[in-house]
Every structure is written in structure tokens, then in C-alpha cells.
Design an enzyme around this catalytic site. Structure first.
Site, mmCIF file in Angstrom:
data_model
loop_
_atom_site.group_PDB
_atom_site.id
_atom_site.type_symbol
_atom_site.label_atom_id
_atom_site.label_comp_id
_atom_site.label_asym_id
_atom_site.label_seq_id
_atom_site.Cartn_x
_atom_site.Cartn_y
_atom_site.Cartn_z
ATOM 1 N N CYS A 67 0.911 -1.234 -0.125
ATOM 2 C CA CYS A 67 -0.009 0.076 -0.008
ATOM 3 C C CYS A 67 0.824 1.332 -0.166
ATOM 4 C CB CYS A 67 -0.922 -0.009 1.027
ATOM 5 S SG CYS A 67 -1.731 -1.479 1.481
ATOM 6 N N HIS A 114 -9.124 3.400 -1.985
ATOM 7 C CA HIS A 114 -7.719 3.146 -1.711
ATOM 8 C C HIS A 114 -7.432 2.111 -2.973
ATOM 9 C CE1 HIS A 114 -4.104 1.683 -0.036
ATOM 10 N NE2 HIS A 114 -4.468 0.729 0.680
#
Lengths: 388, 128
Positions: free
Chosen positions: A84, A334
Site C-alpha cells: 500500500c 484505496h
């Protein structure tokens, strides 16, 4: 150290776009960033492209050259993969390329496409950010990893699910005016508390959505920006990167994020600022607890204090330190490999007044972006300042 | 996942399964699970093999409702981290009602097959 100007930003809408290839989404974001900077593809010296699960999701390795092609160039490019934190670290590498004097015009960004994998496929893909041997094979999903940290945090410092719910409510509220956000939907504390459990004590509304999308920045060396009369309104003045063990079981504390602390200390030192100077932050809230771990790791709150910050209103739009005015990962969405660059883009646009939530921070001159990989085994922190 | 033997890791699982679990400890007292060449906390290469205590204590846990495909038939299940002396292990906790699981609870560790894939999985059981 010298700074790197953020002369352009671009992003696609974040959402569910299973039919769009990565090259398509990155072209939209990257070309928008070039237009914002007033530059052409031929001006690009180098491209740093963040992506996490593209090898699984698109059956495509070696995505760097495709990222450059999407921008209308064959400039040298690489894919940066740190789960991430992929594009937060792509930004960091781009800053280093500019500061080293090797490049004047760099595109840093990222893309993720996950919705085409379905929930089970995306859950499987995201779990790859954990340790295969000692976490994934013991049933740890990505939400489960953060749930383990949540329970450890409650045990060590106190707090409860309702404290976390206020974080989700705040970030959803912030996203209501952000037309690029994945979730533009007002929610209540009860909605969060009553949402289906995914990994207890975390429910569905404690989690960010599985998003597709891309984001890009154009970074410039000061000499190039001045010579060509380009936007020198906001610069990255500090950059830091912290690391930790991959698996939670190898850490002394499961309720803190030392990699964030290390990245932040390096970035503050680099920029010559202290946490007290910061007026707005975009932090990595993949789960509600992650915002708490981030704010404490960044030194903006003492350990055990950030859990109640949203509930007390301090991190809301009209609070003492607005957090995730973009909606954060929680509501803006995201798309993993795009997130770090999108956070830096949001901070730049909040500082220069072009973000839809900029009115909440019109007197702020220093902002921060925090991007975390895995269970914060990687952390990237950038300090941005209005140029004086 | 493949059927290939993985050096260090499979030997560790074999030992756990045989009730002869072990871990590594560096000269500075950092506890590590194999396979390791060196301590990631201090760089020390002197790793002693130490006998794993028979019981551990839960330090955190979660009940997974949305699993990866490898654990589809296992869900919902409890995944936990337990500390055995100074070393921590991550495993699936069986034979419990998820709502009864508590931090500090005493557990034993072994290796059992996951329901979905039959893959060997580090497994905890409550210790009374």
C-alpha cells in the site's frame, strides 16, 4: 536539502472500474498532471510508477514501460512495489532523483485495479502484503492483521469501537464534496457499529473500499521550474522512509507503528520542521485504527491519545488538526498503488487552494502525507510547504 | 502454494507437529522463528536453538468472517498471536467459541490441516 516543486497533480475518479486497464487509468491521471503543470510528454526525464498486485490482477509484470507509454513517452520508468506504500515510495524515489540533479522533470504516481478480481480475489491479493509463511498461512487476511493490532491497541491503551466509528464518520463526511471519491455517502456512528463484521473487532465500515484508480504528480527541480516559469507554489521539503519487520509476531509492540515514527522523524529533520508546525495531514487510514496508529507514530499525538481525537472533534474539519480532508482511504478510496501519490496530490491542492476542502485550511502553510505498506512494515512520509 | 519442501520452515512445522517445537535466540536475547540466518533486530548471527515452552499466552486475536480463498471453508475462524516465553507465533485457534476468546488465555500449539486446502497450518488449542 533542496526541495522538489509539485507542479502538477492528476487523478482518475476512484471507484469500481473493472473494465478499465491500468494503462488506461494511468494515462488519464498522468496526462492530467502534465496539463496541470503545463508540460508535454517529451519534457519527462523519468517515471516512478507504484503498483501492488498488477502481476495478479492484470497478468502483467514489467509495468514501468507501459506507464511511460501511457504518458506519451518512452522515458525510463520503473514499477515501485511496497504494497500500500508503493506510490508513496515512488514519490520518495522521484524526490531523490530530482534532488540528486539527475532529473528535472519527473512523474511519480501509481495505479491499482482490483475490482476485476472479485472480493475473494482481492482479499487474496491484498493478503500478499503480509508474511506468507507466518501470517497468510495462519489465516491472516489484511483486515485480520489490522484487527489483531486493534485488539492489542485496546488492550494496551484503551478505547473502543465507537471511538473508531467517529473516524469513519469524519472521513466519509469530508469526502462528500470530493467528486473523485469512491464513497460519497454520509454515515452515522451506528451505521459503523452495526456493519457486518469482517475481522472482529473490525466491521465493514471500519475498512476502506476495494478501489480502482490512478494518481500522478509532476515534480520539478527548482532550477527547471524557475527557468521555465512553472508553478512554484507548493514544494516537497521533507521526505522520510521507515521500515519494520514484515510479520506482526516479530514486533515488540502490536499497538504502535515504529516505521511511521522513523519516517516522520527523517522527514521533519529533512524539512527543518517540528510536528507543531503542521496544519493538515493526509494519513493512511486503510482501517479506522490505522489513522490512530499514524497520528501517534507521526508524533502529532502521544501514544494512547489519538483514539479519541475524532470523537472529540479535534481531527474534524473545524478542529485543531484536520485529518484526511480528502476523505482518506476510507471514503476517497484505496486503489493501493495509487494511494501514496493521491495523498501528496491532496495535500498540495489543499495548500494551494484548489482542493474542494481547501476552505477548511486556508491559513495553513505546512501539510503532511503519510503512506503505509503492509501492517506498517514500510512507511513513507512527505512534508509539503507553501513556497515562501 | 506448491508441494515443494521449504528449507527451515518445513523443519520447523515438523518439529511443532512432533511436540518438539523450538525457536532461535540471538546473543542479545531477541527471539525469532526459523528460517533465519541473522537477527533482524540487531544483525547478530549467533542464533541459539531454544526449546519452545509447551504453553503460550494470547496477546491478541481476531475472528475472520471474510477469508482468503485458501480458508474459505474454515471461516469463520479465530486467528491469534500467542507468546511462548519470549517468542510470538501466529496461528488458528480451534475448539473455542470466538466470543469466549480472551487476551491472556493459555494455549498449546501444534500443526493441523486447514479445512479448505489441507495445507499444514500452525494451530492453537485452549490449555486448561
Amino acid at each position: 536539502m533542496s526541495k522538489a516543486f509539485v507542479a502538477g497533480t492528476g487523478m482518475t475518479a476512484f471507484g469500481t472500474f473493472p473494465d478499465r486497464r491500468g494503462r488506461d487509468m494511468f494515462a488519464e491521471a498522468g496526462l492530467a498532471a502534465l496539463d496541470d503543470a503545463g508540460l508535454e510528454p517529451a519534457d519527462i526525464d523519468e517515471v516512478f510508477y507504484g503498483n501492488f498486485v498488477g502481476t495478479l490482477a492484470e497478468n502483467q509484470g514489467h509495468q514501468g514501460p507501459l506507464a511511460s507509454e501511457a504518458l506519451g513517452t518512452t522515458a525510463p520508468s520503473r514499477r515501485v512495489e511496497s504494497a500500500c506504500a508503493s506510490s508513496g515510495l515512488a514519490v520518495r524515489d522521484a524526490v531523490r532523483a530530482v534532488r540528486s540533479g539527475e532529473a528535472d522533470v519527473v512523474v511519480a504516481g501509481g495505479m491499482e485495479r482490483m475490482s476485476n478480481m472479485g472480493t475473494a480475489g482481492a482479499t487474496d491479493g491484498l493478503a500478499r502484503a503480509a508474511d506468507d509463511l507466518f501470517e497468510i498461512r495462519s489465516g491472516v487476511t489484511f483486515p485480520a492483521a489490522y484487527a489483531l493490532m486493534t485488539r492489542a491497541y485496546f488492550d494496551e491503551f484503551g478505547g473502543d469501537r465507537e471511538d473508531l466509528a467517529h473516524i469513519a464518520v469524519k472521513n466519509h463526511d469530508n469526502a462528500l464534496v470530493n467528486d473523485h471519491a469512491h464513497l460519497q455517502e454520509e454515515i452515522t456512528v451506528d451505521d459503523v457499529l452495526e456493519s457486518p463484521e469482517i475481522a472482529a473487532p473490525l466491521g465493514l465500515y471500519d475498512a476502506c473500499p476495494i478501489s480502482d484508480g490512478a494518481a500522478a504528480l509532476v515534480l520539478l527541480s527548482p532550477s527547471y521550474a524557475e527557468e521555465h516559469g512553472l508553478d512554484t507554489g507548493v514544494a516537497i521539503t521533507g521526505s522520510g522512509h521507515g521500515g519494520d519487520t514484515m510479520a506482526l509476531q516479530d514486533r515488540q509492540s502490536l499497538a504502535t507503528a515504529p516505521a511511521t515514527r522513523d519516517a516522520a522523524e527523517a522527514a521533519y529533520d529533512d524539512a527543518g520542521i517540528s510536528p507543531d508546525d503542521i496544519g493538515l495531514v493526509e494519513v493512511h487510514d486503510c482501517f479506522t485504527i490505522a489513522e490512530v496508529l499514524a497520528l501517534e507514530g507521526l508524533g502529532l499525538y502521544s501514544y494512547g491519545e489519538a483514539i479519541g481525537a475524532a470523537r472529540r472533534g479535534e481531527t474534524c474539519r473545524d478542529g485543531t488538526l484536520p485529518v484526511n480532508l480528502s476523505g482518506g482511504l476510507k471514503a476517497k478510496g484505496h486503489p493501493v498503488g495509487a494511494t501514496g501519490a493521491a495523498q501528496v496530490a491532496a495535500v498540495r491542492n489543499l495548500l494551494n487552494g484548489t482542493h474542494p476542502r481547501a476552505d477548511a485550511v486556508d491559513d495553513v502553510t505546512v501539510g503532511l502525507a503519510h503512506n503505509a505498506g503492509g501492517t506498517v512494515a514500510s512507511a513513507a512520509v512527505h512534508v509539503l510547504e507553501v513556497a515562501r | 502454494m506448491t508441494d515443494a519442501h521449504e528449507d527451515g520452515y518445513d523443519a520447523f512445522l515438523d518439529a511443532l507437529e512432533a511436540g518438539e517445537g523450538y525457536y532461535y535466540e540471538c546473543s542479545n536475547g531477541h527471539a525469532l522463528v526459523p528460517p533465519r540466518h541473522v537477527c533482524p533486530h540487531c544483525g547478530d548471527r549467533e542464533l541459539d536453538q531454544v526449546t519452545l515452552p509447551e504453553t503460550g499466552e494470547l496477546v491478541t486475536h481476531t475472528t475472520v468472517a471474510v477469508p482468503t480463498p485458501q480458508f474459505e471453508d474454515d471461516a469463520p475462524y479465530v486467528t491469534a498471536i500467542a507468546t511462548f516465553g519470549s517468542v510470538k507465533l501466529t496461528g488458528i485457534l480451534r475448539d473455542v467459541d470466538p466470543s469466549d476468546v480472551k487476551i491472556g488465555q493459555s494455549v498449546t500449539v501444534t500443526v493441523e490441516s486447514a479445512e479448505t486446502t489441507d495445507e499444514r497450518t500452525i494451530t492453537f488449542h485452549p490449555h486448561n
